[in-house]
Design a protein around this motif. Structure first.
Motif, PDB file in Angstrom:
ATOM      1  N   GLN A   5       3.227   7.291   1.062  1.00  0.00           N
ATOM      2  CA  GLN A   5       3.063   7.693   2.461  1.00  0.00           C
ATOM      3  C   GLN A   5       2.161   6.671   3.143  1.00  0.00           C
ATOM      4  O   GLN A   5       1.179   6.221   2.552  1.00  0.00           O
TER       5      GLN A   5
ATOM      6  N   TRP B 127       2.465   3.271  10.144  1.00  0.00           N
ATOM      7  CA  TRP B 127       2.876   1.902  10.454  1.00  0.00           C
ATOM      8  C   TRP B 127       2.755   1.709  11.959  1.00  0.00           C
ATOM      9  O   TRP B 127       3.387   2.399  12.738  1.00  0.00           O
TER      10      TRP B 127
ATOM     11  N   CYS C 108       4.832   4.757  13.646  1.00  0.00           N
ATOM     12  CA  CYS C 108       5.554   5.828  12.981  1.00  0.00           C
ATOM     13  C   CYS C 108       4.854   6.155  11.666  1.00  0.00           C
ATOM     14  O   CYS C 108       3.908   5.486  11.267  1.00  0.00           O
TER      15      CYS C 108
ATOM     16  N   CYS D 107       5.757   6.795   7.496  1.00  0.00           N
ATOM     17  CA  CYS D 107       6.791   6.509   6.499  1.00  0.00           C
ATOM     18  C   CYS D 107       6.492   7.268   5.218  1.00  0.00           C
ATOM     19  O   CYS D 107       5.323   7.481   4.870  1.00  0.00           O
ATOM     20  N   GLU D 108       7.569   7.629   4.521  1.00  0.00           N
ATOM     21  CA  GLU D 108       7.424   8.363   3.274  1.00  0.00           C
ATOM     22  C   GLU D 108       8.672   8.147   2.424  1.00  0.00           C
ATOM     23  O   GLU D 108       9.777   8.012   2.941  1.00  0.00           O
ATOM     24  N   ASP D 109       8.472   8.107   1.110  1.00  0.00           N
ATOM     25  CA  ASP D 109       9.589   8.031   0.160  1.00  0.00           C
ATOM     26  C   ASP D 109       9.179   8.734  -1.125  1.00  0.00           C
ATOM     27  O   ASP D 109       7.984   8.868  -1.421  1.00  0.00           O
TER      28      ASP D 109
ATOM     29  N   CYS E 284      12.166   5.056   8.554  1.00  0.00           N
ATOM     30  CA  CYS E 284      10.982   5.868   8.859  1.00  0.00           C
ATOM     31  C   CYS E 284      11.149   6.556  10.215  1.00  0.00           C
ATOM     32  O   CYS E 284      10.716   7.684  10.399  1.00  0.00           O
ATOM     33  N   LYS E 285      11.724   5.815  11.152  1.00  0.00           N
ATOM     34  CA  LYS E 285      11.885   6.335  12.511  1.00  0.00           C
ATOM     35  C   LYS E 285      13.055   5.620  13.155  1.00  0.00           C
ATOM     36  O   LYS E 285      13.207   4.406  13.011  1.00  0.00           O
TER      37      LYS E 285
ATOM     38  N   GLN F 105      12.005   0.507   9.365  1.00  0.00           N
ATOM     39  CA  GLN F 105      12.527   0.741   8.025  1.00  0.00           C
ATOM     40  C   GLN F 105      11.791  -0.123   7.006  1.00  0.00           C
ATOM     41  O   GLN F 105      11.274  -1.183   7.339  1.00  0.00           O
TER      42      GLN F 105
END
Length: 191
Positions: free
Chosen positions: A71, A74, A83, A85-87, A111-112, A120
């Protein structure tokens, strides 16, 4: 021999003289003097990645794979946009190569996205959760660097260093070394 000498002489003269006198002309903009070369350059601020954290956990120590997540925030100061971001992926805690024991995605994750922009990222290499590389791409309509809004895509590929903050048989947590943003220098741009 005469042909080689003439070609060499012409090439030497062309290399020592500017192609145009305008290349040496200074331009006044906002009270400052700029050369044509300076005006042709972009002055792009790095992306700022904030509050980066990777957490991995498993139900018990006999479980083969950890469930991991990354997490981060950005911020792109060039576009005044940001934004989160998470994966998520699974990892055995040892394997570095992407595969069944470390199934992080090597495809871009969004991400957005909306009508004006796309953020991304993807993992490039994971040597360790404290040492890895990301590929970042931000596409947006640039009104700062172009007279008419132009679709711009900026890229960065930072090497990330995180600090292990928690470790047990069932958990691992890594986070930014300081409370400051991780700066990702822009390495490419398409328009």
């Amino acid at each position: 021999m005469k042909l080689i000498l003439h070609t060499t002489l012409l090439f030497s003269l062309a290399a020592t003289h500017p192609l145009s006198l305008e290349d040496d002309v200074n331009h006044w903009i906002g009270g400052k003097v700029y050369t044509a070369w300076e005006l042709a350059q972009f002055n792009l601020a790095p992306f700022n990645l904030t509050d980066m954290r990777i957490s991995c956990s498993k139900d018990n120590k006999e479980s083969l794979l950890f469930g991991c997540s990354i997490q981060f925030g950005w911020d792109d100061p060039n576009a005044d946009q940001s934004c989160a971001c998470e994966d998520h992926w699974q990892w055995d805690g040892v394997t570095q190569a992407q595969g069944p024991m470390n199934n992080y995605t090597n495809e871009y994750l969004v991400c957005k996205t909306d009508k004006t922009e796309v953020f991304q990222f993807k993992f490039v290499d994971i040597f360790d959760l404290s040492n890895f590389s990301l590929s970042l791409a931000h596409m947006y309509k640039d009104t700062k660097n172009f007279p008419t809004p132009t679709r711009t895509n900026m890229f960065a590929q930072p090497n990330i260093t995180l600090q292990l903050t928690e470790k047990s048989d069932t958990t691992m947590t890594y986070s930014s070394v300081c409370d400051c943003p991780i700066q990702a220098n822009i390495t490419g741009m398409t328009i």
